[in-house]
Design an enzyme around this catalytic site. Structure first.
Site, PDB file in Angstrom:
ATOM      1  N   LYS A   1       0.818  -1.211   0.000  1.00  0.00           N
ATOM      2  CA  LYS A   1       0.000   0.000   0.000  1.00  0.00           C
ATOM      3  C   LYS A   1       0.854   1.263   0.000  1.00  0.00           C
ATOM      4  O   LYS A   1       0.501   2.247  -0.631  1.00  0.00           O
ATOM      5  CB  LYS A   1      -0.942   0.015   1.213  1.00  0.00           C
ATOM      6  CG  LYS A   1      -2.062  -1.003   1.088  1.00  0.00           C
ATOM      7  CD  LYS A   1      -3.163  -0.761   2.104  1.00  0.00           C
ATOM      8  CE  LYS A   1      -4.287  -1.780   1.935  1.00  0.00           C
ATOM      9  NZ  LYS A   1      -5.248  -1.724   3.043  1.00  0.00           N
TER      10      LYS A   1
ATOM     11  N   LYS B   1      -5.770 -11.221  -6.392  1.00  0.00           N
ATOM     12  CA  LYS B   1      -6.983 -11.331  -5.590  1.00  0.00           C
ATOM     13  C   LYS B   1      -7.982 -10.244  -5.977  1.00  0.00           C
ATOM     14  O   LYS B   1      -7.591  -9.155  -6.413  1.00  0.00           O
ATOM     15  CB  LYS B   1      -6.655 -11.279  -4.100  1.00  0.00           C
ATOM     16  CG  LYS B   1      -6.260  -9.911  -3.600  1.00  0.00           C
ATOM     17  CD  LYS B   1      -6.243  -9.822  -2.072  1.00  0.00           C
ATOM     18  CE  LYS B   1      -5.792  -8.414  -1.692  1.00  0.00           C
ATOM     19  NZ  LYS B   1      -5.721  -8.148  -0.279  1.00  0.00           N
TER      20      LYS B   1
ATOM     21  N   LYS C   1     -10.805  -4.329  -3.394  1.00  0.00           N
ATOM     22  CA  LYS C   1     -11.473  -3.049  -3.655  1.00  0.00           C
ATOM     23  C   LYS C   1     -10.473  -1.979  -4.046  1.00  0.00           C
ATOM     24  O   LYS C   1     -10.800  -1.067  -4.774  1.00  0.00           O
ATOM     25  CB  LYS C   1     -12.360  -2.612  -2.479  1.00  0.00           C
ATOM     26  CG  LYS C   1     -11.704  -2.651  -1.126  1.00  0.00           C
ATOM     27  CD  LYS C   1     -12.727  -2.615   0.018  1.00  0.00           C
ATOM     28  CE  LYS C   1     -12.117  -3.227   1.282  1.00  0.00           C
ATOM     29  NZ  LYS C   1     -13.086  -3.507   2.327  1.00  0.00           N
TER      30      LYS C   1
HETATM   31  P1  TYM Z   1     -10.742  -6.050   4.594  1.00  0.00           P
HETATM   32  O1  TYM Z   1     -11.758  -5.033   4.979  1.00  0.00           O
HETATM   33  O2  TYM Z   1      -9.772  -5.705   3.524  1.00  0.00           O
HETATM   34  O3  TYM Z   1     -11.460  -7.380   4.143  1.00  0.00           O
HETATM   35  C1  TYM Z   1     -12.452  -8.033   4.922  1.00  0.00           C
HETATM   36  C2  TYM Z   1     -12.281  -9.523   4.841  1.00  0.00           C
HETATM   37  O4  TYM Z   1     -12.393  -9.988   3.492  1.00  0.00           O
HETATM   38  C3  TYM Z   1     -11.289 -10.831   3.194  1.00  0.00           C
HETATM   39  N1  TYM Z   1     -10.986 -10.718   1.756  1.00  0.00           N
HETATM   40  C4  TYM Z   1     -10.852 -11.759   0.910  1.00  0.00           C
HETATM   41  N2  TYM Z   1     -10.951 -13.085   1.109  1.00  0.00           N
HETATM   42  C5  TYM Z   1     -10.782 -13.884   0.031  1.00  0.00           C
HETATM   43  N3  TYM Z   1     -10.536 -13.411  -1.218  1.00  0.00           N
HETATM   44  C6  TYM Z   1     -10.426 -12.089  -1.462  1.00  0.00           C
HETATM   45  N4  TYM Z   1     -10.190 -11.641  -2.696  1.00  0.00           N
HETATM   46  C7  TYM Z   1     -10.585 -11.196  -0.358  1.00  0.00           C
HETATM   47  N5  TYM Z   1     -10.544  -9.843  -0.241  1.00  0.00           N
HETATM   48  C8  TYM Z   1     -10.791  -9.567   1.067  1.00  0.00           C
HETATM   49  C9  TYM Z   1     -10.168 -10.318   4.064  1.00  0.00           C
HETATM   50  O5  TYM Z   1      -9.172 -11.294   4.247  1.00  0.00           O
HETATM   51  C10 TYM Z   1     -10.900  -9.979   5.344  1.00  0.00           C
HETATM   52  O6  TYM Z   1     -11.063 -11.119   6.152  1.00  0.00           O
HETATM   53  N6  TYM Z   1      -7.359  -5.651   8.219  1.00  0.00           N
HETATM   54  C11 TYM Z   1      -8.692  -6.166   7.910  1.00  0.00           C
HETATM   55  C12 TYM Z   1      -9.788  -5.621   8.811  1.00  0.00           C
HETATM   56  C13 TYM Z   1      -9.536  -5.838  10.260  1.00  0.00           C
HETATM   57  C14 TYM Z   1      -9.573  -7.068  10.959  1.00  0.00           C
HETATM   58  C15 TYM Z   1      -9.298  -6.760  12.313  1.00  0.00           C
HETATM   59  C16 TYM Z   1      -9.814  -8.391  10.569  1.00  0.00           C
HETATM   60  C17 TYM Z   1      -9.243  -4.864  11.167  1.00  0.00           C
HETATM   61  N7  TYM Z   1      -9.101  -5.417  12.401  1.00  0.00           N
HETATM   62  C18 TYM Z   1      -9.258  -7.747  13.284  1.00  0.00           C
HETATM   63  C19 TYM Z   1      -9.750  -9.378  11.563  1.00  0.00           C
HETATM   64  C20 TYM Z   1      -9.486  -9.063  12.898  1.00  0.00           C
HETATM   65  C21 TYM Z   1      -9.019  -5.781   6.496  1.00  0.00           C
HETATM   66  O7  TYM Z   1      -8.560  -4.789   5.997  1.00  0.00           O
HETATM   67  O8  TYM Z   1      -9.974  -6.557   5.890  1.00  0.00           O
END
Ligand code: TYM
Length: 332
Positions: free
Chosen positions: A112, A195, A198
């Site tokens: 990023k 992957k 967004k």
């Molecule tokens: P975020 O908001 O980017 O994504 C949310 C969840 O979706 C999953 N994900 C995917 N899984 C499979 N294939 C894909 N192409 C794909 N794109 C997204 C992500 O792995 C995630 O589980 N850092 C985290 C948010 C967060 C969090 C936490 C998660 C903040 N604190 C504590 C767990 C525990 C994030 O940015 O997810």
């Protein structure tokens, strides 16, 4: 009942199929026999610049989508991260336990920050995974259901938990990632070796849960497929077809092997046409339900407030232990 915790960022108008199949569907399933805490990570969202009005709207849209997909407030605490101050408070303590080099190794930060240039990236983006560790450790969960891209952050979380436990006193549970192999990495429809994301995918590469179903159908029908014509699951040779099979299998519950047989001798067009219909049947009622929920903001904000109260009680109890062990003077 074992505890689970997970979060999602409110950084788009809609969740996409990667979010749903990679993580959110597991959230819904785990509710049955776990004690869940699920939250909307608005503190994480502001690590990159956000328009305040849009951020607020997206947080509520995120909550509506979680309820529409089956998160049940009677079973799960669903809340907005910024409404539970203990996240930021524990985040600070853990930052003081994290090595600079350790934070720098996080690949998501590297990716990023490379985009904006490291000098332009916020310090918040750098410490993002440490805040994530705080999110998790506050609730002492057994499992954290996420997609594959979060694995490294969970490893850091376990390292920090262990470090705190051994430096002070056993305080945190070491959480296990809960990552389902079949759907851990849903690919971009246009660039199936990457992957679905967004921030990185083109619009045509993402299936948004709240898009007009006709648009989603068209995206599926225009998905990039591979050379050859055989419908076979092979992520090396046929990443595009394999991704479509993965999504089909996840939505219909049909084993990949059975799909391969069903499509033996048929063309990519047949698979895409069928999957487009499956996607439409899935998103149509989801979208209606989400829009209905969004019409009743009073209900939505009250669900979130109750969630924040339940989560806050658990989080504050952990934070009190932490503050005491670190050596802070308790308020009289
Ligand atoms: P975020 O908001 O980017 O994504 C949310 C969840 O979706 C999953 N994900 C995917 N899984 C499979 N294939 C894909 N192409 C794909 N794109 C997204 C992500 O792995 C995630 O589980 N850092 C985290 C948010 C967060 C969090 C936490 C998660 C903040 N604190 C504590 C767990 C525990 C994030 O940015 O997810």
């Amino acid at each position: 009942r074992p505890r689970v915790l997970s979060g999602i960022q409110p950084t788009a108008d809609s969740f996409h199929f990667g979010n749903y199949l990679g993580a959110l569907r597991q959230w819904v399933d785990l509710q049955r026999d776990h004690q869940p805490f699920f939250f909307i990570a608005d503190l994480h969202a502001i690590t990159v610049e956000q328009d305040p009005k849009v951020l607020r709207e997206r947080s509520l849209r995120a909550a509506a989508q979680l309820l529409a997909m089956g998160i049940d407030p009677a079973r799960s605490s669903i809340f907005i991260q910024s409404q539970v101050p203990a996240h930021a408070q524990l985040g600070w303590v853990l930052q003081c336990l994290t090595g600079f080099g350790e934070a720098r190794r996080m690949t998501q930060f590297k990716d990023k920050s490379a985009k904006q240039g490291e000098g332009a990236a916020s310090v918040g983006l750098f410490t993002y995974p440490v805040l994530q560790a705080a999110d998790i450790l506050l609730y002492r969960p057994h499992y954290v259901p996420v997609g594959e891209d979060q694995r490294q952050h969970l490893e850091l979380t376990r390292d920090l938990a262990q470090r705190f436990n051994s430096r002070y006193k056993k305080t945190f549970r070491l959480p296990e990632p809960y990552i389902l192999k079949a759907t851990a990495k849903i690919a971009d429809l246009q660039e199936p070796t990457r992957k679905m994301s967004k921030s990185a995918s083109s619009a045509a590469g993402i299936i948004d849960m709240l898009d007009d179903p006709k648009v989603s159908a068209k995206k599926v029908r225009s998905a990039v497929t591979d050379s050859g014509s055989e419908i076979r699951f092979d992520t090396e040779e046929k990443p595009g077809v394999s991704n479509l099979l993965t999504i089909h299998s996840a939505l219909t519950g049909t084993a990949i092997g059975d799909l391969e047989q069903e499509y033996a001798g048929r063309g990519y067009g047949d698979l895409k046409k069928d999957l487009a219909e499956i996607v439409v049947d899935f998103v149509t009622p989801f979208r209606e339900r989400t829009l209905e929920l969004l019409d009743d903001q009073a209900h939505l904000t009250s669900v979130l407030q109750q969630g924040a109260e339940a989560a806050g009680a658990v989080a504050e109890a952990t934070l009190r232990d932490v503050y005491q062990r670190v050596g802070f003077v308790a308020a009289a």
